[in-house]
Design an enzyme around this catalytic site. Structure first.
Site, PDB file in Angstrom:
ATOM      1  CG  ASP A 191      47.667  81.766 -31.957  1.00 29.03           C
ATOM      2  OD1 ASP A 191      46.887  82.402 -31.211  1.00 29.03           O
ATOM      3  OD2 ASP A 191      48.599  81.375 -31.390  1.00 29.03           O
ATOM      4  CG  ASN A 199      55.940  89.794 -27.360  1.00 24.66           C
ATOM      5  OD1 ASN A 199      56.338  90.673 -27.901  1.00 24.66           O
ATOM      6  ND2 ASN A 199      54.680  89.545 -27.368  1.00 24.66           N
ATOM      7  CG  ASP A 208      54.423  95.519 -31.886  1.00 28.42           C
ATOM      8  OD1 ASP A 208      53.806  94.539 -31.387  1.00 28.42           O
ATOM      9  OD2 ASP A 208      54.496  96.792 -31.612  1.00 28.42           O
ATOM     10  CD  GLU A 234      49.108  85.035 -30.597  1.00 29.82           C
ATOM     11  OE1 GLU A 234      47.922  84.866 -30.098  1.00 29.82           O
ATOM     12  OE2 GLU A 234      49.928  84.106 -30.779  1.00 29.82           O
TER      13      GLU A 234
HETATM   14  P1  GH3 Z   1      50.616  79.233 -28.421  1.00 29.60           P
HETATM   15  O1  GH3 Z   1      51.676  78.507 -29.344  1.00 29.60           O
HETATM   16  O2  GH3 Z   1      49.825  78.336 -27.655  1.00 29.60           O
HETATM   17  O3  GH3 Z   1      49.762  80.288 -29.181  1.00 29.60           O
HETATM   18  O4  GH3 Z   1      51.559  80.403 -27.761  1.00 29.60           O
HETATM   19  P2  GH3 Z   1      51.621  81.871 -27.579  1.00 29.60           P
HETATM   20  O5  GH3 Z   1      52.678  81.930 -26.622  1.00 29.60           O
HETATM   21  O6  GH3 Z   1      51.590  82.425 -28.590  1.00 29.60           O
HETATM   22  O7  GH3 Z   1      50.024  82.075 -26.900  1.00 29.60           O
HETATM   23  P3  GH3 Z   1      49.590  83.134 -25.698  1.00 29.60           P
HETATM   24  O8  GH3 Z   1      48.240  83.275 -26.260  1.00 29.60           O
HETATM   25  O9  GH3 Z   1      49.803  82.587 -24.341  1.00 29.60           O
HETATM   26  O10 GH3 Z   1      50.509  84.365 -26.164  1.00 29.60           O
HETATM   27  C1  GH3 Z   1      50.112  85.201 -27.194  1.00 29.60           C
HETATM   28  C2  GH3 Z   1      51.213  86.233 -26.603  1.00 29.60           C
HETATM   29  O11 GH3 Z   1      51.040  87.323 -27.807  1.00 29.60           O
HETATM   30  C3  GH3 Z   1      50.983  87.026 -25.456  1.00 29.60           C
HETATM   31  C4  GH3 Z   1      50.910  88.567 -25.925  1.00 29.60           C
HETATM   32  O12 GH3 Z   1      52.108  89.208 -25.204  1.00 29.60           O
HETATM   33  C5  GH3 Z   1      51.408  88.753 -27.373  1.00 29.60           C
HETATM   34  N1  GH3 Z   1      50.898  89.636 -28.038  1.00 29.60           N
HETATM   35  C6  GH3 Z   1      49.485  89.763 -28.326  1.00 29.60           C
HETATM   36  N2  GH3 Z   1      49.108  91.109 -29.140  1.00 29.60           N
HETATM   37  C7  GH3 Z   1      50.369  91.180 -29.407  1.00 29.60           C
HETATM   38  C8  GH3 Z   1      50.914  92.426 -30.237  1.00 29.60           C
HETATM   39  O13 GH3 Z   1      50.155  93.382 -30.611  1.00 29.60           O
HETATM   40  N3  GH3 Z   1      52.295  92.752 -30.093  1.00 29.60           N
HETATM   41  C9  GH3 Z   1      53.328  91.813 -29.616  1.00 29.60           C
HETATM   42  N4  GH3 Z   1      54.423  92.256 -29.689  1.00 29.60           N
HETATM   43  N5  GH3 Z   1      52.778  90.860 -28.775  1.00 29.60           N
HETATM   44  C10 GH3 Z   1      51.441  90.671 -28.827  1.00 29.60           C
HETATM   45 MG    MG Z   2      50.061  81.972 -30.068  1.00 28.05          MG
HETATM   46 MG    MG Z   3      46.976  83.518 -29.327  1.00 27.98          MG
END
Ligand code: GH3
Ligand code: MG
Ligand code: MG
Ligand code: MG
Length: 311
Positions: A191, A199, A208, A234
């Protein structure tokens, strides 16, 4: 945007993980009661790099479908006890084989018979005798098409990695195989750290690109027999057959370091991203909760500060 991968030297024990992904050979099932002819076609297609199985008894076709997983089936029309199109019809009844291409290869000259056969599920009709070149090109075009369809169904469009459902299925397939062979298998859940900030700061398009960069890095580092999936936005899952806990952690740490060393630039800003990973290993015995165990290890890695691998 992403600077060319400048991967630091990898320790020796990871050498075998450096194989690049190579396209697997096309899988072709030949059904023909003429054993000599079937063998000839088999040799020609094998000569073109394909993996071929020939069946002369129509009763064995469904079994071969299940065991061999062909991408193309070449069906003779005149078979002992049945017509080739009856087999096409049977194959088309099973949605698992939706992506398999079926072509008849028969000496049947009667156009009405050919049309009738195509109505039953085969896509087209090749006639015997057929030249080696025609055979190879006809089969490879259909195999490529079948694989394209398969990828569209199974793979994520952003990364080309296996989708959620397929990677979950793959975990069970590899666990079963490992238990049968008495070999270990490791599953890693990966992760990105604080990805929401990436983002929020640089926008989703940049996010992305980061996701794609990690996918590319993992493809480069994993073995041909490993599987990688995009489990969620992610979050990624890597399945490492015949890999014990220590090797899995070493591999994931190498990937973690290489990824952290990548510099991403947007305008005049340069940034990097880290990842955390959790590893679960089954050492030969059947273990059902591998993904859960990997997820728990991932949470420990997150809890203890991120940018690390836990097992
Ligand atoms: P942590 O270290 O605890 O994992 O923090 P985090 O911010 O990575 O975790 P969280 O699960 O809160 O956020 C994941 C983010 O990933 C939120 C979402 O906007 C982003 N995300 C998910 N799928 C995609 C994608 O396909 N493209 C992009 N650009 N962002 C994505
Ligand atoms: Mg994360
Ligand atoms: Mg996550
Ligand atoms: Mg025949």
């Amino acid at each position: 945007f992403v600077k060319p991968l400048d991967i630091p030297e990898v320790i020796d024990c990871l050498e075998s993980h450096l194989n690049l992904y190579q396209a697997a050979p096309y899988r072709v099932l030949i059904v023909d009661d003429d054993a000599l002819l079937a063998e000839r076609y088999k040799l020609v297609l094998e000569g073109a790099g394909m993996l071929v199985e020939a069946v002369t008894d129509p009763r064995l076709v469904l079994e071969a479908m299940n065991d061999f997983h062909p991408e193309v089936v070449l069906l003779d029309l005149n078979l002992p006890g049945c017509r080739g199109y009856e087999l096409a019809q049977l194959i088309r009844l099973n949605p698992d084989w939706l992506r398999v291409a079926i072509a008849y290869l028969s000496s049947e000259q009667d156009e009405m018979q050919q049309v009738q056969a195509i109505r039953h599920g085969g896509e087209d009709f090749l006639t015997k005798p057929i030249s080696d070149l025609r055979l190879v090109s006809a089969v490879s075009v259909r195999a490529a098409r079948s694989r394209q369809l398969s990828d569209a169904i199974d793979r994520d469009s952003l990364t080309g990695l296996l989708k959620h459902a397929r990677i979950k299925e793959q975990v069970n397939i590899e666990l079963e195989r490992a238990a049968r062979q008495g070999k270990p298998v490791s599953v890693a859940m990966i992760d990105l750290d604080h990805f929401k900030d990436v983002n929020d700061t640089y926008g989703h398009a940049v996010g992305d690109r980061v996701i794609r960069a990690l996918s590319q890095l993992m493809r480069q580092r994993l073995r041909k027999t490993d599987s990688i999936g995009r489990y969620g936005g992610e979050e990624f899952v890597a399945i490492l057959p015949d890999c014990d806990q220590q090797s899995a952690c070493e591999l994931l740490n190498a990937i973690r370091e290489s990824f952290a060393a990548l510099n991403f630039s947007v305008g005049d800003k340069v940034f990097s991203v880290t990842l955390s990973a959790g590893v679960a290993t089954s050492s030969g015995a059947w273990k059902t909760n591998m993904l859960e165990a990997a997820d728990q290890a991932l949470y420990r890695a997150k809890d203890s500060g991120r940018n690390r691998v836990d097992a």
